[in-house]
Design a protein around this motif. Structure first.
Motif, mmCIF file in Angstrom:
data_model
loop_
_atom_site.group_PDB
_atom_site.id
_atom_site.type_symbol
_atom_site.label_atom_id
_atom_site.label_comp_id
_atom_site.label_asym_id
_atom_site.label_seq_id
_atom_site.Cartn_x
_atom_site.Cartn_y
_atom_site.Cartn_z
ATOM 1 N N LYS A 232 7.206 -24.083 13.840
ATOM 2 C CA LYS A 232 6.262 -23.111 13.270
ATOM 3 C C LYS A 232 6.057 -22.002 14.289
ATOM 4 C CE LYS A 232 2.557 -24.492 11.044
ATOM 5 N NZ LYS A 232 1.192 -25.040 10.797
ATOM 6 N N SER A 233 6.130 -20.758 13.827
ATOM 7 C CA SER A 233 5.943 -19.608 14.716
ATOM 8 C C SER A 233 4.474 -19.415 15.064
ATOM 9 C CB SER A 233 6.461 -18.342 14.034
ATOM 10 O OG SER A 233 5.557 -17.935 13.004
ATOM 11 N N LYS A 234 4.245 -18.524 15.989
ATOM 12 C CA LYS A 234 2.888 -18.033 16.218
ATOM 13 C C LYS A 234 2.454 -17.237 14.979
ATOM 14 C CE LYS A 234 3.992 -17.514 21.134
ATOM 15 N NZ LYS A 234 4.298 -16.533 22.202
ATOM 16 N N PRO A 235 1.156 -17.011 14.780
ATOM 17 C CA PRO A 235 0.710 -16.247 13.610
ATOM 18 C C PRO A 235 1.361 -14.869 13.546
ATOM 19 C CG PRO A 235 -1.154 -17.314 14.646
ATOM 20 C CD PRO A 235 0.016 -17.498 15.584
ATOM 21 N N ILE A 236 1.752 -14.473 12.340
ATOM 22 C CA ILE A 236 2.377 -13.176 12.065
ATOM 23 C C ILE A 236 1.437 -12.399 11.148
ATOM 24 C CG2 ILE A 236 4.387 -12.027 11.060
ATOM 25 C CD1 ILE A 236 5.870 -14.729 11.352
ATOM 26 N N PRO A 237 1.224 -11.111 11.383
ATOM 27 C CA PRO A 237 0.396 -10.352 10.441
ATOM 28 C C PRO A 237 1.084 -10.243 9.082
ATOM 29 C CG PRO A 237 1.383 -8.890 12.069
ATOM 30 C CD PRO A 237 1.668 -10.288 12.516
ATOM 31 N N GLU A 238 0.364 -10.598 8.040
ATOM 32 C CA GLU A 238 0.895 -10.498 6.679
ATOM 33 C C GLU A 238 1.354 -9.068 6.403
ATOM 34 O OE1 GLU A 238 2.399 -11.310 3.584
ATOM 35 O OE2 GLU A 238 0.954 -12.946 3.754
ATOM 36 N N GLY A 239 2.457 -8.941 5.701
ATOM 37 C CA GLY A 239 2.973 -7.619 5.391
ATOM 38 C C GLY A 239 2.067 -6.856 4.446
ATOM 39 N N PRO A 240 2.126 -5.531 4.485
ATOM 40 C CA PRO A 240 1.212 -4.716 3.694
ATOM 41 C C PRO A 240 1.754 -4.343 2.320
ATOM 42 C CG PRO A 240 2.444 -3.287 5.131
ATOM 43 C CD PRO A 240 2.944 -4.695 5.395
ATOM 44 N N ILE A 241 0.856 -4.148 1.388
ATOM 45 C CA ILE A 241 1.182 -3.410 0.171
ATOM 46 C C ILE A 241 1.158 -1.937 0.545
ATOM 47 C CG2 ILE A 241 0.352 -2.746 -2.127
ATOM 48 C CD1 ILE A 241 -0.651 -5.602 -2.451
ATOM 49 N N VAL A 242 2.233 -1.241 0.239
ATOM 50 C CA VAL A 242 2.355 0.157 0.650
ATOM 51 C C VAL A 242 2.541 1.054 -0.571
ATOM 52 C CG1 VAL A 242 3.374 -0.492 2.866
ATOM 53 C CG2 VAL A 242 4.877 0.100 0.947
ATOM 54 N N LEU A 243 2.139 2.310 -0.404
ATOM 55 C CA LEU A 243 2.338 3.343 -1.416
ATOM 56 C C LEU A 243 3.014 4.554 -0.776
ATOM 57 C CD1 LEU A 243 -1.180 3.330 -3.145
ATOM 58 C CD2 LEU A 243 0.929 2.322 -4.039
ATOM 59 N N ARG A 244 3.760 5.291 -1.575
ATOM 60 C CA ARG A 244 4.301 6.553 -1.085
ATOM 61 C C ARG A 244 3.148 7.507 -0.784
ATOM 62 N NH1 ARG A 244 6.781 10.145 -3.604
ATOM 63 N NH2 ARG A 244 6.243 9.535 -5.725
ATOM 64 N N LYS A 245 3.218 8.144 0.358
ATOM 65 C CA LYS A 245 2.144 9.048 0.763
ATOM 66 C C LYS A 245 1.990 10.218 -0.192
ATOM 67 C CE LYS A 245 1.626 8.304 5.731
ATOM 68 N NZ LYS A 245 1.679 8.946 7.078
ATOM 69 N N GLU A 246 3.069 10.631 -0.851
ATOM 70 C CA GLU A 246 3.028 11.818 -1.701
ATOM 71 C C GLU A 246 2.369 11.557 -3.055
ATOM 72 O OE1 GLU A 246 6.925 13.398 -2.076
ATOM 73 O OE2 GLU A 246 7.021 14.115 -0.005
ATOM 74 N N LEU A 247 2.039 10.307 -3.370
ATOM 75 C CA LEU A 247 1.369 10.028 -4.639
ATOM 76 C C LEU A 247 0.010 10.724 -4.689
ATOM 77 C CD1 LEU A 247 2.034 6.199 -5.031
ATOM 78 C CD2 LEU A 247 2.929 7.997 -6.534
ATOM 79 N N PRO A 248 -0.456 11.113 -5.873
ATOM 80 C CA PRO A 248 -1.798 11.687 -5.998
ATOM 81 C C PRO A 248 -2.855 10.701 -5.514
ATOM 82 C CG PRO A 248 -0.529 12.056 -7.997
ATOM 83 C CD PRO A 248 0.275 11.115 -7.161
ATOM 84 N N GLU A 249 -3.895 11.213 -4.886
ATOM 85 C CA GLU A 249 -4.946 10.351 -4.339
ATOM 86 C C GLU A 249 -5.589 9.489 -5.422
ATOM 87 O OE1 GLU A 249 -5.889 9.758 -1.094
ATOM 88 O OE2 GLU A 249 -4.009 10.820 -0.752
ATOM 89 N N ARG A 250 -5.727 10.030 -6.621
ATOM 90 C CA ARG A 250 -6.342 9.261 -7.702
ATOM 91 C C ARG A 250 -5.499 8.020 -8.033
ATOM 92 N NH1 ARG A 250 -10.072 10.018 -11.864
ATOM 93 N NH2 ARG A 250 -10.233 8.046 -12.997
ATOM 94 N N VAL A 251 -4.198 8.167 -8.007
ATOM 95 C CA VAL A 251 -3.310 7.039 -8.262
ATOM 96 C C VAL A 251 -3.477 5.992 -7.168
ATOM 97 C CG1 VAL A 251 -0.903 6.319 -8.459
ATOM 98 C CG2 VAL A 251 -1.659 8.440 -9.547
ATOM 99 N N LYS A 252 -3.579 6.442 -5.938
ATOM 100 C CA LYS A 252 -3.762 5.508 -4.826
ATOM 101 C C LYS A 252 -5.058 4.721 -4.977
ATOM 102 C CE LYS A 252 -1.326 8.526 -1.541
ATOM 103 N NZ LYS A 252 -1.461 9.317 -0.286
#
Length: 300
Positions: A232-252
């Motif tokens: 078993k490894s040392k703790p790993i930070p869970e991967g993120p849900i990501v969005l494209r930066k260019e999406l409209p803020e309302r969509v984000k």
């Protein structure tokens, strides 16, 4: 964006879709490899349907054959959202730091957002540790996987005092494609041992609370009683849900709200989407992945 996400987490009420509909024509969700395409579609269908209702535009699922297909889709603008592993996020950021932004991370039942790379073998093989794997066949998943390659490729050599090159310590080291492929390869005896991911909480017999082992166990692909944990490894930070930066803020904001609300709105959907039992999602930002980015640099 932090303030927007905090506001999104503070409510489970979904906003109206009108402005989102005026801003985008469709929304494209990329799903990492590691399972067969149909299972990936099934696990994410409920989220897709809810996002489509919320945004008021068609929401499409994309299931590239490997992790890099999703990463390249995000970088090229053909995918709008994905749940990346930490190493995949590191690769995307190192390629173009302005392409995507992390918005949410899965939170374990104890409130943490870490998980582990888990080494495992068949119980009837007699293998119970990395020492027993010397000279045997070891499987990685995908080269862009955090738990299926990056972290074990760094930590295991430190423990065994040898490289991961075939013939150095292990008889052969090979990539088999993803987490599900690794689990099945070990269970079928095609390889002697391999690595996958799990939160490390709950019972081994269930495949832990969440992760690839839990999904494989739930799907009937493996009987966890026939497998044994060997590392078993040392703790790993869970991967993120990501969005494209260019999406409209309302969509984000809408997507962040939907993601945060999912465990309360539809627990069954959340279970499938989160690969097992978990508390839910919380906001996350780039700083949480600096250590993984440095680890990724070390392999370049």
């Amino acid at each position: 964006m932090k303030q927007i996400l905090a506001a999104a987490l503070a409510t489970t009420a979904l906003v109206t879709p009108a402005l989102a509909q005026d801003s985008i024509d469709e929304f494209r969700l990329g799903i990492l490899g590691g399972e067969n395409a149909q299972d990936r579609m099934t696990s994410n269908e409920c989220f897709r349907a809810k996002a489509e209702e919320l945004l008021g535009v068609p929401v499409k699922l994309f299931t590239p054959a490997d992790y890099d297909g999703v990463i390249q889709g995000l970088l090229g603008g053909s995918i709008d959202m994905a749940w990346l592993g930490a190493s995949g996020y590191a690769k995307a950021w190192l390629t173009d730091p302005d392409a995507i932004e992390p918005i949410m991370v899965k939170t374990n039942d104890d409130g943490s957002y870490g998980y582990h790379s888990i080494g495992f073998a068949r119980k009837d093989s007699g293998i119970t540790s990395l020492e027993d794997m010397q000279g045997k066949v070891f499987a990685f998943g995908d080269p862009n996987s955090t738990s299926g390659y990056l972290i074990p490729s760094i930590e295991i050599p430190e423990e065994v005092g040898a490289t991961m090159e075939s013939g150095d310590y292990f008889g052969e080291v090979k990539f088999v494609g993803g987490h599900e492929q690794t689990i099945v390869a070990v269970a079928n005896g095609d390889v002697d041992g391999g690595v996958t991911w799990a939160d490390g909480m709950g019972d081994w017999e269930d495949g832990y609370n969440s992760g690839a082992l839990r999904k494989a166990s739930d799907a009937g692909l493996v009987d966890m009683n026939e497998l044994v944990e060997i590392w078993k490894s040392k703790p790993i930070p869970e991967g993120p849900i990501v969005l494209r930066k260019e999406l409209p803020e309302r969509v984000k904001v809408d997507i962040a709200t939907l993601t945060a609300s999912l465990p309360y709105m539809d627990p069954d959907c959340a279970y499938n989407f989160m690969a097992g039992d978990a508390l839910g999602f919380q906001p996350i930002d780039h700083d949480a992945y600096i250590s993984i980015i440095e680890a990724r640099k070390s392999k370049m």
